[in-house]
Design an enzyme around this catalytic site. Structure first.
Site: not given
Length: 292
Positions: A16, A64-65, A129, A155
């Site tokens: 990611g 992470a999702w 979430y 963010w």
């Protein structure tokens, strides 16, 4: 005293945006490390997780999702990655003695604050979430009271993934004017800056200097999505007047967003570490590096 130069690091979720930057930083620092992507390690497989973390001193969970809206209709799947997978990692690290640093989110808070939110503020997620991430936080803090670290961020943007900064600058080449939400406050945070903070925290944790618990890994200051977009335009030499403010009501999403996500940074001092730099400074550095 622990020799941090000989520590072995493991980054999970290394494919990611954050995981790639952190892995690159560890390599640049010449630290012994391994990096596993989701395809290489199924975090829902407890046995595989236990085998993978053996012999490491510091484990960083960057997996992470991250599909916030998708979690509304797939909460069980999101909770498996953001919650139960963190439990598996915590159990494995409890057995091996490794320090575990796991990324979480500002979305564990309801967004109704008016001042920077301290690390020990009550949590109350307003979407699926946030609920899924809170499951992971609670598991880590329960299972690793002395060696577990929750690092909440928000963010995020970086060169290796989809993010607001890249999207808004790409849109600048396609549309003359852009309407951007101006009623959500937060702290834009670059993945290179967060990677450096995680490195500092991991080193301090391994050396026994950083108390376990919750830390807020966001850049200093605050702005809105509108303010971030205008700053990105200015720093890229574009006319900021092309960015126009609007409200969240004009962009209805499946998952409600917190209106206020400004996090406090008190705990860094307890670890003897400086907080992260300001969001505008790190945005400028990021855009300078990516333009080169």
């Amino acid at each position: 005293m622990t020799d941090i130069s000989t520590s072995r690091w493991l980054v999970v979720g290394a494919g990611g945006m954050l995981g790639r930057d952190l892995s690159a930083l560890l390599a640049a620092e010449d630290l012994e490390h391994s990096a596993l992507t989701r395809a290489e390690l199924d975090l829902t497989d407890a046995a595989a997780v236990k085998a993978s973390v053996a012999d490491y001193d510091v484990v960083v969970n960057a997996a992470a999702w991250t599909d916030v809206d998708g979690a509304e209709t797939h909460e069980a799947e999101a909770s498996a990655i953001n919650g139960e997978a963190v439990r598996n990692l915590a159990l494995a690290c409890a057995d091996s003695g490794a320090r575990l640093l796991s990324l979480s989110t500002d979305y564990v808070f309801p967004g109704d604050a008016t001042e920077p939110i301290p690390e020990d503020a009550p949590t109350a997620p307003i979407n699926a979430y946030g609920r899924s991430k809170l499951i992971g936080e609670q598991a880590l803090l329960e299972l690793l009271p002395e060696t577990g670290y929750v690092v909440r961020t928000a963010w995020l943007y970086g060169r290796h993934g989809k993010n607001f900064v890249a999207t808004i600058l790409n849109a600048a080449s396609q549309r003359e004017f852009l309407d951007v939400v101006d009623d959500q406050q937060g702290q834009p945070t670059s993945t290179p800056a967060l990677s450096r903070q995680l490195l500092a925290l991991g080193r301090a944790a391994h050396a026994g200097r950083a108390p376990a618990g919750v830390y807020h890994g966001t850049c200093a200051g605050r702005t809105t999505w509108f303010g971030l977009a205008r700053a990105a335009f200015e720093l890229r030499g574009l006319d900021p007047a092309r960015v126009r403010p609007t409200t969240s009501e004009k962009f209805v999403r499946p998952a409600p967003r917190p209106a206020y996500s400004v996090l406090g940074h008190r705990r860094w001092a307890e670890a003897g570490l400086a907080p992260m730099p300001g969001w505008h400074e790190t945005l400028r550095d990021y855009l300078t590096e990516t333009e080169a």
